[in-house]
Write a protein that holds these residues in place. Structure first.
Motif, PDB file in Angstrom:
ATOM      1  N   PRO A  34      -4.008  -3.140   3.066  1.00 11.46           N
ATOM      2  CA  PRO A  34      -3.411  -3.483   1.764  1.00 11.46           C
ATOM      3  C   PRO A  34      -4.377  -3.443   0.582  1.00 11.46           C
ATOM      4  O   PRO A  34      -3.930  -3.409  -0.564  1.00 11.46           O
ATOM      5  CB  PRO A  34      -2.873  -4.904   1.975  1.00 11.46           C
ATOM      6  N   ILE A  35      -5.680  -3.405   0.840  1.00 11.06           N
ATOM      7  CA  ILE A  35      -6.620  -3.302  -0.270  1.00 11.06           C
ATOM      8  C   ILE A  35      -6.380  -2.002  -1.047  1.00 11.06           C
ATOM      9  O   ILE A  35      -6.677  -1.913  -2.236  1.00 11.06           O
ATOM     10  CB  ILE A  35      -8.088  -3.421   0.208  1.00 11.06           C
ATOM     11  N   VAL A  36      -5.799  -1.008  -0.393  1.00  4.38           N
ATOM     12  CA  VAL A  36      -5.526   0.281  -1.030  1.00  4.38           C
ATOM     13  C   VAL A  36      -4.591   0.117  -2.225  1.00  4.38           C
ATOM     14  O   VAL A  36      -4.751   0.780  -3.247  1.00  4.38           O
ATOM     15  CB  VAL A  36      -4.908   1.269  -0.002  1.00  4.38           C
ATOM     16  N   PHE A  37      -3.638  -0.792  -2.144  1.00  9.07           N
ATOM     17  CA  PHE A  37      -2.615  -0.899  -3.179  1.00  9.07           C
ATOM     18  C   PHE A  37      -2.398  -2.307  -3.724  1.00  9.07           C
ATOM     19  O   PHE A  37      -1.666  -2.485  -4.691  1.00  9.07           O
ATOM     20  CB  PHE A  37      -1.270  -0.371  -2.640  1.00  9.07           C
ATOM     21  N   SER A  38      -3.027  -3.314  -3.144  1.00 13.92           N
ATOM     22  CA  SER A  38      -2.657  -4.698  -3.470  1.00 13.92           C
ATOM     23  C   SER A  38      -3.002  -5.140  -4.884  1.00 13.92           C
ATOM     24  O   SER A  38      -2.421  -6.093  -5.387  1.00 13.92           O
ATOM     25  CB  SER A  38      -3.250  -5.671  -2.452  1.00 13.92           C
ATOM     26  N   PRO A  77       6.113  -6.743 -10.607  1.00 13.56           N
ATOM     27  CA  PRO A  77       5.901  -6.008  -9.354  1.00 13.56           C
ATOM     28  C   PRO A  77       5.443  -4.574  -9.621  1.00 13.56           C
ATOM     29  O   PRO A  77       5.856  -3.951 -10.598  1.00 13.56           O
ATOM     30  CB  PRO A  77       7.275  -6.028  -8.690  1.00 13.56           C
ATOM     31  N   SER A  78       4.584  -4.100  -8.736  1.00 10.30           N
ATOM     32  CA  SER A  78       4.080  -2.732  -8.831  1.00 10.30           C
ATOM     33  C   SER A  78       5.203  -1.756  -8.509  1.00 10.30           C
ATOM     34  O   SER A  78       6.196  -2.124  -7.881  1.00 10.30           O
ATOM     35  CB  SER A  78       2.952  -2.529  -7.819  1.00 10.30           C
ATOM     36  N   PRO A  79       5.032  -0.494  -8.893  1.00  9.10           N
ATOM     37  CA  PRO A  79       5.956   0.528  -8.390  1.00  9.10           C
ATOM     38  C   PRO A  79       5.826   0.579  -6.865  1.00  9.10           C
ATOM     39  O   PRO A  79       4.781   0.226  -6.315  1.00  9.10           O
ATOM     40  CB  PRO A  79       5.444   1.820  -9.020  1.00  9.10           C
ATOM     41  N   PRO A  80       6.861   1.013  -6.163  1.00  9.85           N
ATOM     42  CA  PRO A  80       6.772   1.084  -4.695  1.00  9.85           C
ATOM     43  C   PRO A  80       5.625   1.978  -4.225  1.00  9.85           C
ATOM     44  O   PRO A  80       5.373   3.033  -4.806  1.00  9.85           O
ATOM     45  CB  PRO A  80       8.123   1.668  -4.276  1.00  9.85           C
ATOM     46  N   TYR A  81       4.931   1.503  -3.208  1.00 10.37           N
ATOM     47  CA  TYR A  81       3.873   2.269  -2.552  1.00 10.37           C
ATOM     48  C   TYR A  81       4.417   2.686  -1.193  1.00 10.37           C
ATOM     49  O   TYR A  81       4.772   1.832  -0.384  1.00 10.37           O
ATOM     50  CB  TYR A  81       2.613   1.422  -2.374  1.00 10.37           C
ATOM     51  N   GLU A  82       4.534   3.999  -0.968  1.00 12.00           N
ATOM     52  CA  GLU A  82       5.035   4.496   0.305  1.00 12.00           C
ATOM     53  C   GLU A  82       3.882   4.675   1.280  1.00 12.00           C
ATOM     54  O   GLU A  82       2.953   5.439   1.027  1.00 12.00           O
ATOM     55  CB  GLU A  82       5.782   5.816   0.129  1.00 12.00           C
ATOM     56  N   VAL A  83       3.940   3.939   2.369  1.00 16.97           N
ATOM     57  CA  VAL A  83       2.905   4.007   3.395  1.00 16.97           C
ATOM     58  C   VAL A  83       3.176   5.241   4.258  1.00 16.97           C
ATOM     59  O   VAL A  83       4.251   5.376   4.829  1.00 16.97           O
ATOM     60  CB  VAL A  83       2.911   2.735   4.265  1.00 16.97           C
ATOM     61  N   SER A  84       2.186   6.112   4.346  1.00 14.06           N
ATOM     62  CA  SER A  84       2.360   7.329   5.144  1.00 14.06           C
ATOM     63  C   SER A  84       1.397   7.333   6.323  1.00 14.06           C
ATOM     64  O   SER A  84       0.365   6.655   6.305  1.00 14.06           O
ATOM     65  CB  SER A  84       2.122   8.571   4.278  1.00 14.06           C
ATOM     66  N   ARG A  85       1.745   8.111   7.340  1.00 16.67           N
ATOM     67  CA  ARG A  85       0.841   8.278   8.482  1.00 16.67           C
ATOM     68  C   ARG A  85      -0.504   8.844   8.034  1.00 16.67           C
ATOM     69  O   ARG A  85      -1.554   8.451   8.546  1.00 16.67           O
ATOM     70  CB  ARG A  85       1.457   9.218   9.517  1.00 16.67           C
ATOM     71  N   GLN A 104       8.000   1.009   2.359  1.00 17.71           N
ATOM     72  CA  GLN A 104       7.868   1.124   0.907  1.00 17.71           C
ATOM     73  C   GLN A 104       7.617  -0.290   0.409  1.00 17.71           C
ATOM     74  O   GLN A 104       8.473  -1.165   0.535  1.00 17.71           O
ATOM     75  CB  GLN A 104       9.129   1.725   0.303  1.00 17.71           C
ATOM     76  N   LEU A 105       6.423  -0.496  -0.130  1.00 18.35           N
ATOM     77  CA  LEU A 105       5.964  -1.841  -0.441  1.00 18.35           C
ATOM     78  C   LEU A 105       5.744  -2.035  -1.931  1.00 18.35           C
ATOM     79  O   LEU A 105       5.299  -1.122  -2.634  1.00 18.35           O
ATOM     80  CB  LEU A 105       4.655  -2.119   0.301  1.00 18.35           C
ATOM     81  N   VAL A 106       6.048  -3.239  -2.390  1.00 21.71           N
ATOM     82  CA  VAL A 106       5.765  -3.621  -3.772  1.00 21.71           C
ATOM     83  C   VAL A 106       4.873  -4.861  -3.740  1.00 21.71           C
ATOM     84  O   VAL A 106       4.911  -5.647  -2.792  1.00 21.71           O
ATOM     85  CB  VAL A 106       7.040  -3.882  -4.598  1.00 21.71           C
ATOM     86  N   THR A 107       4.096  -5.012  -4.788  1.00 18.48           N
ATOM     87  CA  THR A 107       3.134  -6.093  -4.877  1.00 18.48           C
ATOM     88  C   THR A 107       3.332  -6.852  -6.176  1.00 18.48           C
ATOM     89  O   THR A 107       3.483  -6.239  -7.234  1.00 18.48           O
ATOM     90  CB  THR A 107       1.698  -5.525  -4.858  1.00 18.48           C
TER      91      THR A 107
END
Length: 149
Positions: free
Chosen positions: A60-64, A14-22, A102-105
């Motif tokens: 999700p293409i930003v971090f997937s 799994p990736s490190p967490p990606y925090e989605v911000s406004r 906070q998302l992981v992939t």
């Protein structure tokens, strides 16, 4: 040279967490030219039943590809990054992505095939919250132009 088919089926940590911000959502919406207020205005998003602004469907293409990114640069795969273009993408959603998530992939290479003189590599990425709640699954096909032969 053809890509190494032994990579099909490999799953990456799994990736490190990606925090989605406004801010990231707003920047992405601007980049794709979408002025939907649900992507920009917290009050509008809350009025629509969301806890905060939501991300456009292709966000999700930003971090997937973070999780499988190590595979793409692995010399044993044989991918020539200078010849790579984005082929296609699709998304299967369980729920909307919201600011504050906070998302992981976790990525898996699901297919490598030849199409004419091109090599196509498909990566399936499962996106969850850090607590394991499913959010979406992304499918990204990467094309190495002129790679086969």
């Amino acid at each position: 040279m053809a890509l190494n088919r032994d990579f099909v089926g490999r799953t990456y940590s799994p990736s490190p967490p990606y925090e989605v911000s406004r801010v990231k959502i707003r920047e992405f919406a601007a980049a794709i030219g979408d002025n939907n207020p649900l992507y920009r205005d917290k009050e509008a998003a809350q009025a629509a039943g969301y806890p905060d602004v939501i991300a456009p469907p292709t966000f999700p293409i930003v971090f997937s590809l973070q999780s499988g990114g190590e595979a793409l640069v692995d010399p044993d795969l044989g991918l020539n990054l200078a010849m790579v273009v984005h082929g296609e993408q699709r998304f299967e959603y369980v729920r909307q992505i919201c600011a504050g998530d906070q998302l992981v992939t976790t990525a898996t290479i699901t297919d490598i095939r030849t199409a004419g003189r091109n090599e196509l590599l498909t990566v399936r990425s499962e996106v969850t919250t850090v607590d394991g709640e499913p959010v979406c699954v992304t499918y990204n096909t990467i094309v190495e132009r002129g790679g086969a032969g």
